[in-house]
Design a protein around this motif. Sequence first.
Motif, mmCIF file in Angstrom:
data_model
loop_
_atom_site.group_PDB
_atom_site.id
_atom_site.type_symbol
_atom_site.label_atom_id
_atom_site.label_comp_id
_atom_site.label_asym_id
_atom_site.label_seq_id
_atom_site.Cartn_x
_atom_site.Cartn_y
_atom_site.Cartn_z
ATOM 1 N N SER A 22 -58.546 -12.852 -11.759
ATOM 2 C CA SER A 22 -59.550 -12.432 -11.029
ATOM 3 C C SER A 22 -60.786 -11.573 -11.396
ATOM 4 O O SER A 22 -60.251 -10.644 -12.733
ATOM 5 C CB SER A 22 -58.981 -11.566 -9.723
ATOM 6 O OG SER A 22 -58.382 -11.661 -9.187
ATOM 7 N N ARG A 56 -57.649 -20.214 -9.307
ATOM 8 C CA ARG A 56 -55.882 -21.489 -9.968
ATOM 9 C C ARG A 56 -56.202 -21.686 -10.964
ATOM 10 O O ARG A 56 -57.129 -22.769 -10.699
ATOM 11 C CB ARG A 56 -55.979 -21.598 -8.445
ATOM 12 C CG ARG A 56 -54.614 -21.887 -8.078
ATOM 13 C CD ARG A 56 -54.331 -22.236 -6.783
ATOM 14 N NE ARG A 56 -53.177 -23.430 -7.155
ATOM 15 C CZ ARG A 56 -51.996 -22.634 -7.194
ATOM 16 N NH1 ARG A 56 -51.596 -21.673 -7.183
ATOM 17 N NH2 ARG A 56 -51.119 -23.946 -6.517
ATOM 18 N N ARG A 71 -64.434 -12.805 -8.549
ATOM 19 C CA ARG A 71 -64.040 -14.868 -8.387
ATOM 20 C C ARG A 71 -62.433 -14.453 -8.432
ATOM 21 O O ARG A 71 -62.249 -14.602 -10.175
ATOM 22 C CB ARG A 71 -65.032 -15.161 -9.393
ATOM 23 C CG ARG A 71 -64.849 -16.571 -8.659
ATOM 24 C CD ARG A 71 -65.785 -17.555 -9.809
ATOM 25 N NE ARG A 71 -66.877 -18.869 -8.296
ATOM 26 C CZ ARG A 71 -66.827 -19.570 -9.210
ATOM 27 N NH1 ARG A 71 -67.439 -20.283 -10.026
ATOM 28 N NH2 ARG A 71 -67.697 -20.353 -7.629
ATOM 29 N N SER A 72 -62.026 -15.618 -7.950
ATOM 30 C CA SER A 72 -60.545 -15.331 -8.552
ATOM 31 C C SER A 72 -60.438 -17.446 -8.663
ATOM 32 O O SER A 72 -60.829 -18.032 -8.320
ATOM 33 C CB SER A 72 -59.377 -14.881 -7.138
ATOM 34 O OG SER A 72 -59.326 -13.483 -6.379
ATOM 35 N N GLU A 102 -52.865 -17.103 -11.675
ATOM 36 C CA GLU A 102 -54.017 -16.488 -11.579
ATOM 37 C C GLU A 102 -54.780 -15.732 -11.538
ATOM 38 O O GLU A 102 -54.265 -14.271 -12.170
ATOM 39 C CB GLU A 102 -53.357 -16.592 -9.525
ATOM 40 C CG GLU A 102 -53.109 -17.553 -9.035
ATOM 41 C CD GLU A 102 -52.151 -16.993 -7.429
ATOM 42 O OE1 GLU A 102 -52.349 -16.556 -7.274
ATOM 43 O OE2 GLU A 102 -51.805 -18.054 -7.514
ATOM 44 N N ALA A 155 -60.727 -9.106 -1.235
ATOM 45 C CA ALA A 155 -59.553 -9.484 -1.650
ATOM 46 C C ALA A 155 -58.513 -9.292 -2.627
ATOM 47 O O ALA A 155 -57.033 -9.033 -2.207
ATOM 48 C CB ALA A 155 -60.042 -10.993 -2.658
ATOM 49 N N GLY A 209 -59.041 -24.400 -8.097
ATOM 50 C CA GLY A 209 -59.069 -23.381 -7.128
ATOM 51 C C GLY A 209 -60.152 -22.564 -7.394
ATOM 52 O O GLY A 209 -60.236 -22.008 -8.970
ATOM 53 N N VAL A 210 -60.662 -21.898 -6.442
ATOM 54 C CA VAL A 210 -62.117 -20.776 -6.865
ATOM 55 C C VAL A 210 -62.107 -20.145 -5.896
ATOM 56 O O VAL A 210 -62.836 -21.091 -4.771
ATOM 57 C CB VAL A 210 -63.304 -20.827 -7.359
ATOM 58 C CG1 VAL A 210 -64.681 -20.253 -7.372
ATOM 59 C CG2 VAL A 210 -63.442 -21.760 -9.336
ATOM 60 N N SER A 211 -62.547 -18.833 -5.923
ATOM 61 C CA SER A 211 -62.755 -18.131 -4.395
ATOM 62 C C SER A 211 -63.523 -17.198 -4.546
ATOM 63 O O SER A 211 -63.250 -15.887 -5.732
ATOM 64 C CB SER A 211 -61.490 -17.905 -3.804
ATOM 65 O OG SER A 211 -60.569 -17.001 -3.932
ATOM 66 N N THR A 212 -64.505 -17.225 -4.088
ATOM 67 C CA THR A 212 -65.591 -15.369 -4.107
ATOM 68 C C THR A 212 -65.407 -14.624 -3.216
ATOM 69 O O THR A 212 -65.641 -14.260 -1.588
ATOM 70 C CB THR A 212 -67.121 -16.160 -4.798
ATOM 71 O OG1 THR A 212 -66.503 -16.834 -5.689
ATOM 72 C CG2 THR A 212 -67.578 -14.711 -5.628
ATOM 73 N N ALA A 213 -65.203 -13.396 -3.496
ATOM 74 C CA ALA A 213 -65.310 -12.165 -2.267
ATOM 75 C C ALA A 213 -65.891 -10.994 -2.899
ATOM 76 O O ALA A 213 -65.708 -10.630 -3.937
ATOM 77 C CB ALA A 213 -64.032 -11.414 -2.081
#
Lengths: 339, 174
Positions: free
Chosen positions: A91, A47, A44-45, A89, A172, A36-40
């Motif tokens: 970041s 998983r 970028r975080s 996890e 985030a 999983g990848v999420s960017t704020a």
Amino acid sequence: MTAAGAQAPASRGEAAYPRAPRTAVREGWLLLRVAGVSTAGRVRSLRLVSLTGDTLPSFTPGSHIVVEAGGRTNAYSLTGDFLEPTAYEISVLLIADGQGGSRWIHDELEVGEELSASPPRSAFAPVASARHHVLVAGGIGITPILSHVRAARLYRRSFEVIYAHRPDAQAAPLRELQALCGSNQPELVHSRAELTATLRNRLSDQPLGSVLFVCGPRSMMEATETIATELGWPAERIHIERFSTAALDPGNPFTVRLSRSGRQLLIPSGVSLLEALEGAEVPVPYLCRRGVCGECRVAVTAGRPEHRDLFLTDEERAAGDSVMCCVSRAHDPLLELDL
Amino acid sequence: MTVSADHTSVPRWPDEPPDVDPTGSSYLVVSRGDAGRAVALGWTSTIVSAAKPLWTHHESGEGPASVDALSWHLAAARVGTRVMVAAPELDVLDVLRAVRSAGAIDAEVRAHVTQTGDRRVYCPHCRTHTVAHLEVGDTVACEGCRRTLIVYHHVSRLNGSYFGYMVDAEEPAA
């Protein structure tokens, strides 16, 4: 099956960044898949999960992993669950003008890809016997503090968080921090002056038996350490998480004699001892290449080392019998190593 | 009983009193006896001239009063506090025990032993502590179970006592 059908599509970015071959996982390292990848904003975080779907090794809160990212090895704190985690996890703050590791993670890495990482390494562990934990974070330095807060909540330890950040940045991790803290919300500060005032206030009134943990920009950690010391905190109560080192000067040239082979190498100004050893095909284990991790420690048999690392203790420096060859040099013209 | 310094937890107290740690933000000073008072007065004058907060307590008699008085202050102590004690060894070990259980670490405590001689011995057979004028290697009758204990070269930081054990367990009863 036709030859045409077996051709793999060219993945983007391969030309721009060197990518470690998949088979070259270091001994003892883990091969992880990006689940999983999420960017704020600039964070970028990721998983990261095991390829088999098994749980990953548990770790001590405050631990980090070293990740191979676009030809670089970077250390990132683990922010998630630490007991038999289903994922690691991390970041990653984008450092646009850095060495390229964070840029690769931001621009190139995609869900489903694999990357190799060291097992978790603990250098910032909570103190189980402490009466109270004062956790101070600045900017992206919140990452190891998240796992400290998790541990404090799980084990019902007394803690407080002081978090210095720009109002628009780290949205985030801040949300995660606020969720983790529950009723014990962090004290948020938005300027150096506000941080100084808060630290002076809080660090002058903590029960005997408290410990202080600090992670953030170098100048912020040094300022916190200075305030704590002025208020009578002994060094043993202050725990500092250092990931970045100041740019080091190129240093003076010196000669190294390898006592086992009798070889001599000249280390010119601007070339590190580790680079020179690699150039001479003398294998030395290494990870961070900036004097933090302790991996490249080499025994010194003669000559006085010029220590420039953040790893050795004061006693070990004074003993002068080992040196972190990635950053340190020599006071004497000749340094003899047990290699 | 001779034993290498590396293999014993028996404290080796320096002959000279330690200096006041100038990095403290406040101080608790405890003393017992005339020799202890003299050392403590030297410390307190240094602390007063540095204009730092100070609490002192002096005992002239016997008994655990100094630790009782200190405990109340330790419970409220903040990080930055330094504890200094000048007293006979038995009192120093008691104070160190109280200070550590209040959360202090070694860097926050300085001690000066004015005399040794009275020692507390722990009996692991009945868990009683016996206090007597003893050297390491002496024997003493346990006050709890009357077993003959030898005073062993091990000192517990946790309860401030020397470790004893029954020295004649293998001998037939008289």
